[in-house]
Design an enzyme around this catalytic site. Structure first.
Site, PDB file in Angstrom:
ATOM      1  N   VAL A  86     146.887  31.077  15.361  1.00 59.89           N
ATOM      2  CA  VAL A  86     146.428  32.455  15.519  1.00 59.89           C
ATOM      3  C   VAL A  86     145.692  32.499  16.915  1.00 59.89           C
ATOM      4  O   VAL A  86     144.514  32.200  17.153  1.00 59.89           O
ATOM      5  CB  VAL A  86     145.561  32.804  14.478  1.00 59.89           C
ATOM      6  CG1 VAL A  86     145.201  34.108  14.515  1.00 59.89           C
ATOM      7  CG2 VAL A  86     146.368  32.697  13.202  1.00 59.89           C
ATOM      8  N   LYS A  87     146.339  33.395  17.707  1.00 57.36           N
ATOM      9  CA  LYS A  87     145.675  33.747  19.138  1.00 57.36           C
ATOM     10  C   LYS A  87     144.836  35.000  18.828  1.00 57.36           C
ATOM     11  O   LYS A  87     145.163  36.033  18.756  1.00 57.36           O
ATOM     12  CB  LYS A  87     146.860  33.712  19.951  1.00 57.36           C
ATOM     13  CG  LYS A  87     146.582  33.609  21.463  1.00 57.36           C
ATOM     14  CD  LYS A  87     147.920  33.970  22.334  1.00 57.36           C
ATOM     15  CE  LYS A  87     147.741  33.735  23.600  1.00 57.36           C
ATOM     16  NZ  LYS A  87     148.824  33.651  24.370  1.00 57.36           N
TER      17      LYS A  87
END
Length: 217
Positions: A86-87
């Site tokens: 997850v960025k």
């Protein structure tokens, strides 16, 4: 050093995978839009398509900028595929989200990092990767490579396990310089990886070998 490709183009990802040196993929909303991928459902499907091509981590970016929104989107992204990372943007609520995801065992990539202090906060919050954008710093007459060196020193001083993912790579020399400085990962266009193949003496030498072989046959 891990090699990631920074794109949403499936053909380029396949080319990099077939080269045998690809370790992962990073994407962002701009890269998705460049490929004509719009709409939440289409974007989510595209992330899964990428995961089905590569063997390594695939960074998928949240769009929300508030904590609840980032948590909601991040959890949705993490459930798409085991390879999803997850960025999260380097903002106040982003740091809170990094800590939340870290406590939940969800891997993260802290993006849009432009200072050692930001990288320190990301590591303290438990980010899996931190993405300093060295090319964008170069664009404003600031030494992006120096940022990589400063983060490496800080992380080594305190044995942080967060990996330095050198982002905004523009060309092959960026790759070489980041490798010298000890970046754990680089992410850039396919051309920056393929550029490592090239040297005029290799071409000259191969042409000579082939020429001499033909003389003897």
């Amino acid at each position: 050093m891990k090699f990631f490709i920074d794109t949403a183009n499936l053909d380029q990802i396949r080319d990099a995978q077939e080269l045998g040196v690809l370790d992962g993929v990073t994407t962002n909303p701009s890269l998705m839009a460049k490929e004509g991928i719009t709409g939440r459902n289409n974007i989510l499907k595209h992330y899964v398509d990428i995961c089905n091509i590569v063997d390594g981590d695939v960074s998928a970016e949240v769009i929300a900028t508030d904590l609840k929104g980032m948590i909601r989107e991040g959890e949705e992204l993490s459930e798409l595929h085991d390879q999803i990372v997850v960025k999260v943007p380097m903002i106040r609520d982003g740091v809170k989200a990094l800590k939340y995801f870290s406590d939940k065992g969800i891997r993260t990539n802290c993006t849009l990092v432009f200072s050692p202090g930001q990288a320190l906060l990301a590591a303290k919050a438990g980010a899996t990767y931190v993405s300093p954008f060295l090319g964008r710093l170069d664009d404003v007459s600031t030494d992006g490579l120096n940022l990589i060196a400063e983060i490496r020193l800080i992380y080594d001083n305190y044995d942080f396990q967060t990996q330095i993912l050198a982002a905004s790579i523009r060309h092959t020399m960026h790759v070489i310089d980041c490798a010298k400085l000890g970046a754990d990962v680089m992410t850039g266009p396919l051309s920056s990886i393929e550029g490592l193949l090239k040297h005029p003496l290799t071409d000259i030498g191969l042409a000579k070998f082939l020429e001499d072989y033909k003389k003897g046959n």
